[in-house]
Design an enzyme around this catalytic site. Structure first.
Site, PDB file in Angstrom:
ATOM      1  N   LYS A 187       0.825  -1.214   0.000  1.00  0.00           N
ATOM      2  CA  LYS A 187       0.000   0.000   0.000  1.00  0.00           C
ATOM      3  C   LYS A 187       0.855   1.259   0.000  1.00  0.00           C
ATOM      4  O   LYS A 187       0.496   2.245  -0.621  1.00  0.00           O
ATOM      5  CB  LYS A 187      -0.930   0.022   1.218  1.00  0.00           C
ATOM      6  CG  LYS A 187      -2.055  -0.981   1.121  1.00  0.00           C
ATOM      7  CD  LYS A 187      -3.135  -0.649   2.132  1.00  0.00           C
ATOM      8  CE  LYS A 187      -4.236  -1.701   2.124  1.00  0.00           C
ATOM      9  NZ  LYS A 187      -5.224  -1.481   3.183  1.00  0.00           N
ATOM     10  N   LYS A 238      -5.515 -10.547  -6.599  1.00  0.00           N
ATOM     11  CA  LYS A 238      -6.751 -10.716  -5.823  1.00  0.00           C
ATOM     12  C   LYS A 238      -7.730  -9.604  -6.156  1.00  0.00           C
ATOM     13  O   LYS A 238      -7.334  -8.491  -6.525  1.00  0.00           O
ATOM     14  CB  LYS A 238      -6.448 -10.753  -4.322  1.00  0.00           C
ATOM     15  CG  LYS A 238      -6.044  -9.417  -3.740  1.00  0.00           C
ATOM     16  CD  LYS A 238      -6.018  -9.429  -2.218  1.00  0.00           C
ATOM     17  CE  LYS A 238      -5.570  -8.030  -1.751  1.00  0.00           C
ATOM     18  NZ  LYS A 238      -5.454  -7.834  -0.344  1.00  0.00           N
ATOM     19  N   LYS A 289     -10.632  -3.805  -3.371  1.00  0.00           N
ATOM     20  CA  LYS A 289     -11.265  -2.500  -3.591  1.00  0.00           C
ATOM     21  C   LYS A 289     -10.237  -1.408  -3.847  1.00  0.00           C
ATOM     22  O   LYS A 289     -10.508  -0.446  -4.536  1.00  0.00           O
ATOM     23  CB  LYS A 289     -12.192  -2.106  -2.439  1.00  0.00           C
ATOM     24  CG  LYS A 289     -11.717  -2.477  -1.083  1.00  0.00           C
ATOM     25  CD  LYS A 289     -12.823  -2.500  -0.032  1.00  0.00           C
ATOM     26  CE  LYS A 289     -12.259  -3.148   1.231  1.00  0.00           C
ATOM     27  NZ  LYS A 289     -13.223  -3.499   2.230  1.00  0.00           N
TER      28      LYS A 289
HETATM   29  P1  TYM Z   1     -10.621  -5.844   4.374  1.00  0.00           P
HETATM   30  O1  TYM Z   1     -11.647  -4.812   4.734  1.00  0.00           O
HETATM   31  O2  TYM Z   1      -9.615  -5.497   3.337  1.00  0.00           O
HETATM   32  O3  TYM Z   1     -11.337  -7.171   3.906  1.00  0.00           O
HETATM   33  C1  TYM Z   1     -12.365  -7.795   4.672  1.00  0.00           C
HETATM   34  C2  TYM Z   1     -12.200  -9.302   4.586  1.00  0.00           C
HETATM   35  O4  TYM Z   1     -12.298  -9.730   3.230  1.00  0.00           O
HETATM   36  C3  TYM Z   1     -11.195 -10.573   2.918  1.00  0.00           C
HETATM   37  N1  TYM Z   1     -10.852 -10.410   1.491  1.00  0.00           N
HETATM   38  C4  TYM Z   1     -10.732 -11.412   0.622  1.00  0.00           C
HETATM   39  N2  TYM Z   1     -10.862 -12.746   0.752  1.00  0.00           N
HETATM   40  C5  TYM Z   1     -10.688 -13.521  -0.363  1.00  0.00           C
HETATM   41  N3  TYM Z   1     -10.399 -12.994  -1.585  1.00  0.00           N
HETATM   42  C6  TYM Z   1     -10.249 -11.674  -1.770  1.00  0.00           C
HETATM   43  N4  TYM Z   1      -9.974 -11.176  -2.966  1.00  0.00           N
HETATM   44  C7  TYM Z   1     -10.415 -10.816  -0.630  1.00  0.00           C
HETATM   45  N5  TYM Z   1     -10.348  -9.461  -0.449  1.00  0.00           N
HETATM   46  C8  TYM Z   1     -10.621  -9.238   0.848  1.00  0.00           C
HETATM   47  C9  TYM Z   1     -10.075 -10.097   3.820  1.00  0.00           C
HETATM   48  O5  TYM Z   1      -9.094 -11.097   3.978  1.00  0.00           O
HETATM   49  C10 TYM Z   1     -10.834  -9.785   5.089  1.00  0.00           C
HETATM   50  O6  TYM Z   1     -11.012 -10.942   5.863  1.00  0.00           O
HETATM   51  N6  TYM Z   1      -7.303  -5.613   8.104  1.00  0.00           N
HETATM   52  C11 TYM Z   1      -8.626  -6.090   7.727  1.00  0.00           C
HETATM   53  C12 TYM Z   1      -9.734  -5.577   8.617  1.00  0.00           C
HETATM   54  C13 TYM Z   1      -9.515  -5.814  10.063  1.00  0.00           C
HETATM   55  C14 TYM Z   1      -9.603  -7.066  10.739  1.00  0.00           C
HETATM   56  C15 TYM Z   1      -9.348  -6.770  12.096  1.00  0.00           C
HETATM   57  C16 TYM Z   1      -9.886  -8.361  10.331  1.00  0.00           C
HETATM   58  C17 TYM Z   1      -9.202  -4.873  10.975  1.00  0.00           C
HETATM   59  N7  TYM Z   1      -9.095  -5.425  12.194  1.00  0.00           N
HETATM   60  C18 TYM Z   1      -9.353  -7.779  13.069  1.00  0.00           C
HETATM   61  C19 TYM Z   1      -9.895  -9.377  11.304  1.00  0.00           C
HETATM   62  C20 TYM Z   1      -9.638  -9.070  12.649  1.00  0.00           C
HETATM   63  C21 TYM Z   1      -8.921  -5.640   6.320  1.00  0.00           C
HETATM   64  O7  TYM Z   1      -8.417  -4.648   5.868  1.00  0.00           O
HETATM   65  O8  TYM Z   1      -9.889  -6.357   5.690  1.00  0.00           O
END
Ligand code: TYM
Length: 332
Positions: free
Chosen positions: A112, A195, A198
């Site tokens: 990022k 992947k 967004k």
């Molecule tokens: P975020 O908001 O980017 O994504 C939310 C969840 O979606 C999953 N994900 C995917 N899984 C499979 N294929 C894809 N292409 C794909 N894109 C996104 C992510 O793995 C995630 O599970 N850091 C985290 C948010 C967060 C969090 C936490 C998660 C903050 N604190 C504590 C678990 C526990 C994030 O940015 O997810």
């Protein structure tokens, strides 16, 4: 009952199929026989610049989508990260236990920050995985259902938990990532070696849950496919077709092997057309339900208030233990 916790960022108008198949669908399933905590990571969202009005809207849309997809507010605590101050408070304590080099090794930060140009990334983006560790450890969950891209953050979380436990006193549970192999990394439709994301891809490669279903069908029909003609699951040689098969299988429950059989001798176009129908059947009622929920903001706010109260009680109790163990004098 074992506890589960996970979070999602409110950084786009709609969740996409990576979020859904990789993570939130497991949230829906796990809530039944676990004690569930699910939150919207608004504090993580501001690690990159956000328009305040848009962030507020997207946060409520995220809440509406979670409810619309089947997270039951009667079973699960659904809350906003910023409503539970203990996240940021524990984040500080954990950041004092994290090595600089350890934080620098986080690959999401590298990806990022490179995108934003040298030196433009915020310190918040750098320390983001430490806040994530705090998000998790506060609730002492057994499982954290996420996609593959979060695995490294979960490893850091476990390392920090272990470090705290051995330096002070056993306080945290070491959480297990809950990552389903078949859907752990849903790929972009236009660039099936990356992947679906967004922040990353052009929107033509992302299936958003709240897109107009006509747009969604068109995106699927124009998905990039591979050379050759046979419909076969082979992520190395045929990443495009394999991704479509994974999505198809996840939505219908048909195994990939049975889909291969069903499409033997048929054209890529047939598969795409059928998948478009499957996806449209799924998103159409979901979208209606989400838009309906968004009309009733009083209800959504009530769900979030209840969620924050339930989560806050647990988080504050953990934080009190932590403060006591590191040597802070309790307030009179
Ligand atoms: P975020 O908001 O980017 O994504 C939310 C969840 O979606 C999953 N994900 C995917 N899984 C499979 N294929 C894809 N292409 C794909 N894109 C996104 C992510 O793995 C995630 O599970 N850091 C985290 C948010 C967060 C969090 C936490 C998660 C903050 N604190 C504590 C678990 C526990 C994030 O940015 O997810």
């Amino acid at each position: 009952r074992p506890r589960v916790l996970s979070g999602i960022q409110p950084t786009s108008d709609s969740f996409h199929f990576g979020n859904y198949l990789g993570a939130t669908r497991q949230w829906v399933d796990l809530q039944r026989d676990h004690q569930p905590f699910f939150f919207i990571a608004d504090q993580h969202a501001i690690t990159v610049e956000q328009d305040p009005k848009v962030l507020r809207e997207r946060t409520l849309r995220a809440a509406a989508q979670l409810v619309a997809m089947g997270i039951d507010p009667e079973r699960s605590a659904i809350f906003l990260q910023s409503h539970v101050p203990a996240h940021a408070q524990l984040g500080w304590v954990l950041s004092c236990l994290t090595g600089f080099g350890e934080a620098r090794r986080m690959t999401q930060f590298k990806d990022k920050s490179l995108k934003q140009g040298e030196g433009a990334a915020s310190v918040g983006l750098f320390t983001y995985p430490i806040l994530q560790a705090a998000d998790i450890l506060l609730y002492r969950p057994h499982y954290v259902p996420v996609g593959e891209d979060q695995r490294q953050h979960l490893e850091l979380t476990r390392d920090l938990a272990q470090r705290f436990n051995s330096r002070y006193k056993k306080t945290f549970r070491l959480p297990e990532p809950y990552i389903l192999k078949a859907t752990a990394k849903i790929a972009d439709l236009q660039d099936p070696t990356s992947k679906m994301s967004k922040s990353g891809s052009a929107t033509s490669g992302i299936i958003f849950l709240l897109d107009d279903p006509k747009v969604t069908a068109k995106k699927i029909r124009s998905a990039v496919t591979d050379s050759g003609t046979d419909i076969r699951y082979d992520p190395e040689e045929k990443p495009g077709i394999s991704n479509l098969l994974s999505i198809y299988s996840a939505l219908t429950g048909d195994t990939v092997a049975s889909l291969e059989e069903q499409y033997a001798g048929r054209m890529y176009g047939d598969l795409k057309k059928d998948l478009a129908d499957v996806v449209v059947d799924f998103v159409t009622p979901f979208r209606e339900r989400t838009l309906e929920l968004l009309e009733d903001q009083a209800y959504l706010m009530q769900v979030l208030a209840r969620g924050a109260a339930a989560a806050g009680a647990i988080a504050e109790a953990t934080l009190r233990d932590v403060y006591q163990r590191v040597g802070f004098v309790a307030p009179p």
